[in-house]
Design an enzyme around this catalytic site. Structure first.
Site, PDB file in Angstrom:
ATOM      1  N   GLY A   1      37.141 -44.989  20.951  1.00  0.00           N
ATOM      2  CA  GLY A   1      35.227 -45.106  20.505  1.00  0.00           C
ATOM      3  C   GLY A   1      35.062 -45.201  21.148  1.00  0.00           C
ATOM      4  O   GLY A   1      34.561 -45.447  22.386  1.00  0.00           O
ATOM      5  N   ASN A   2      33.276 -45.808  20.410  1.00  0.00           N
ATOM      6  CA  ASN A   2      32.449 -46.054  21.616  1.00  0.00           C
ATOM      7  C   ASN A   2      31.688 -47.812  21.422  1.00  0.00           C
ATOM      8  O   ASN A   2      31.799 -47.531  19.668  1.00  0.00           O
ATOM      9  CB  ASN A   2      31.659 -45.028  22.162  1.00  0.00           C
ATOM     10  CG  ASN A   2      31.311 -45.189  21.011  1.00  0.00           C
ATOM     11  OD1 ASN A   2      29.845 -45.093  20.424  1.00  0.00           O
ATOM     12  ND2 ASN A   2      31.261 -42.852  20.862  1.00  0.00           N
ATOM     13  N   PHE A   3      31.094 -47.830  22.033  1.00  0.00           N
ATOM     14  CA  PHE A   3      29.961 -49.145  21.261  1.00  0.00           C
ATOM     15  C   PHE A   3      28.627 -49.426  20.245  1.00  0.00           C
ATOM     16  O   PHE A   3      28.168 -50.134  20.032  1.00  0.00           O
ATOM     17  CB  PHE A   3      29.773 -49.927  22.354  1.00  0.00           C
ATOM     18  CG  PHE A   3      30.244 -50.506  23.674  1.00  0.00           C
ATOM     19  CD1 PHE A   3      31.135 -51.570  22.810  1.00  0.00           C
ATOM     20  CD2 PHE A   3      30.593 -50.167  25.263  1.00  0.00           C
ATOM     21  CE1 PHE A   3      32.363 -52.264  23.198  1.00  0.00           C
ATOM     22  CE2 PHE A   3      31.710 -50.742  25.905  1.00  0.00           C
ATOM     23  CZ  PHE A   3      32.580 -52.212  24.649  1.00  0.00           C
ATOM     24  N   SER A   4      28.399 -47.799  19.898  1.00  0.00           N
ATOM     25  CA  SER A   4      27.461 -47.489  18.488  1.00  0.00           C
ATOM     26  C   SER A   4      28.100 -48.310  17.479  1.00  0.00           C
ATOM     27  O   SER A   4      28.666 -48.475  17.067  1.00  0.00           O
ATOM     28  CB  SER A   4      27.686 -46.123  18.331  1.00  0.00           C
ATOM     29  OG  SER A   4      26.751 -45.893  17.540  1.00  0.00           O
TER      30      SER A   4
ATOM     31  N   ALA B   1      27.063 -41.303  17.637  1.00  0.00           N
ATOM     32  CA  ALA B   1      27.877 -41.031  19.184  1.00  0.00           C
ATOM     33  C   ALA B   1      28.702 -41.171  19.500  1.00  0.00           C
ATOM     34  O   ALA B   1      29.235 -41.383  18.493  1.00  0.00           O
ATOM     35  CB  ALA B   1      27.786 -42.604  19.855  1.00  0.00           C
TER      36      ALA B   1
END
Ligand code: CTP
Length: 412
Positions: free
Chosen positions: A218-221, A286
């Site tokens: 995943g990512n930090f969005s 994102a």
């Protein structure tokens, strides 16, 4: 043309406006402001602080508004309770004119010791303040600080003018003229209707690509920018379909229909289903670029199979896929989050994805990007890719307003 003018003239008609009046000499101008608002067709509920009523009488205000003036928490002789909560839900806008230094300070810090400030704290609608005070008070660091706090809280400040003041001194601190206050409200409500009848599709948040039942890529969005866009588009009259990855946010506006998804594949599917109805699509998510080729059915054990490496496959590009299948007249907007050569990379993305507009944020700018409440953007359009419109660091809600202003200008 005539129709357009007529629409502009009537933009306040039927709107519910709470007119807050505080104890300054400019309170006499509130009477005229009230008159103008009523003449424009608005329904106005005056809420006055006790000291405002030292300057103007409740009889004048109630005669013009055809409503009893709200000033105290209770009517002394009947014990009737005045509900600030109900006013907060009734109003389409609250305008406090004049707003004294004292009331601004109370609003900035939540000192709810009168009906006006409690109403402000219960207000769900946009709030406008028209400060009025002597120019030394206006120039004081405390007032500047309180106004900055209120702006940060989403309050619109209708700037005071320079001129002769009640003290006999001259300088900045005169309340904006009632006509200018009405114009500010008209601009607000005009913008409110700008997306009426339109459907806006928005993607927001990250995507999670499952490795096994407990792990993901995943990512930090956090979804803040996409959700701010959804709220702003809905406030401007649009029906919003918000396709959201996993985030901790909840949409507020009733015109936002959220479709919660997890992976890029699900996000694309939800967008495909809803794209045909959209007049405008904004791809603010994102999206994870890659997903594991296979999801393990059971939790991968460290000791046994291990996860030294994961075979990855490229995720579909949602914005490019939807843009490729669009019908004429649909307007498509993407984001480009860059760490270097921001404009050049963004221009390349605009073309590669077949979008009409790209909103660039650079992680090199402090206060921009994931997780922050602020953002700093530039906008590039396919029509004029050499023009770059750059905006200052702002709250994400204000950034959303800038983006939708730009889309509305280009789209029409
Ligand atoms: N986007 C998308 N689907 C993807 C990847 C990106 O819809 N699989 C959209 C984003 O929502 C954004 C725009 O494309 O509007 C650009 O996203 P960004 O991550 O900056 O670009 P990428 O195409 O992923 O390129 P790169 O990671 O190489 O910068």
């Amino acid at each position: 043309m005539d129709n357009a003018n007529q629409k502009k003239e009537n933009v306040l008609a039927g709107k519910h406006i709470v007119l807050g009046i505080t104890g300054g000499i400019a309170a006499y101008k509130s009477v005229y402001l009230l008159r103008l608002l009523v003449r424009a067709g608005a329904e106005v509920q005056p809420v006055a602080t006790p000291s405002a009523l030292e300057f103007i009488t409740p009889v004048t205000l109630s005669a013009l508004s055809r409503k009893p003036v709200v000033s105290e928490f209770f009517t002394a002789n009947t014990g009737e309770w005045h509900s600030h909560v109900q006013l907060g839900m009734w109003a389409d806008a609250m305008v406090i004119a004049p707003a004294t230094a004292c009331t601004l300070a109370k609003m900035a810090t939540g000192v709810a010791d009168n009906m006006l400030v409690t109403t402000y704290l219960s207000m769900r609608a946009p709030v406008f303040v028209a400060p009025a005070m002597d120019f030394d008070m206006m120039a004081h660091a405390t007032t500047a600080r309180n106004l900055a706090t209120l702006r940060g809280d989403g309050v619109t400040v209708i700037e005071p003018a320079s001129g002769e003041l009640a003290s006999g001194l001259s300088g900045r601190g005169r309340m904006a003229e009632p006509e200018d206050i009405v114009a500010a409200l008209e601009r607000h409500f005009g913008a409110c209707d700008s997306l009426a009848g339109k459907t806006v599709l928005i993607t927001a948040g990250p995507t999670y690509e499952r490795i096994d039942p407990v792990r993901f890529i995943g990512n930090f969005s956090t979804g803040k920018m996409g959700y701010a866009l959804a709220e702003e588009a809905a406030a401007r009259g649009a029906r919003v379909v918000l396709v959201s990855g996993p985030v901790a946010l909840t949409p507020v506006h009733p015109s936002i229909e959220r479709i919660s998804v997890e992976s890029a594949g699900q996000m694309l599917e939800a967008c495909r289903k809803n794209a045909a109805e959209a007049d405008i699509a904004i791809f603010a998510a994102a999206v994870a670029d890659y997903a594991p080729a296979h999801m393990a059915e059971h939790k991968i054990k460290r000791e046994h199979a291990g996860i030294d490496s994961i075979e990855l496959v490229k995720n579909p590009d949602i914005s490019a896929t939807i843009a490729a299948g669009r019908r004429p007249g649909q307007y498509m907007v993407g984001f480009a989050l860059e760490t270097d050569s921001a404009e050049a990379n963004a221009r390349e993305k605009l073309t590669r994805k077949g979008l009409d507009m790209i909103v660039v944020n650079s992680l090199a700018d402090k206060g921009a990007g994931f997780g922050t409440d602020t953002n700093k953007i530039s906008i590039i359009t396919a029509g004029k890719p050499s023009d770059v419109r750059t905006f200052g660091l702002k709250e994400k809600s204000a950034v959303a307003a800038d983006i939708l202003d730009a889309i509305t200008t280009e789209y029409q």
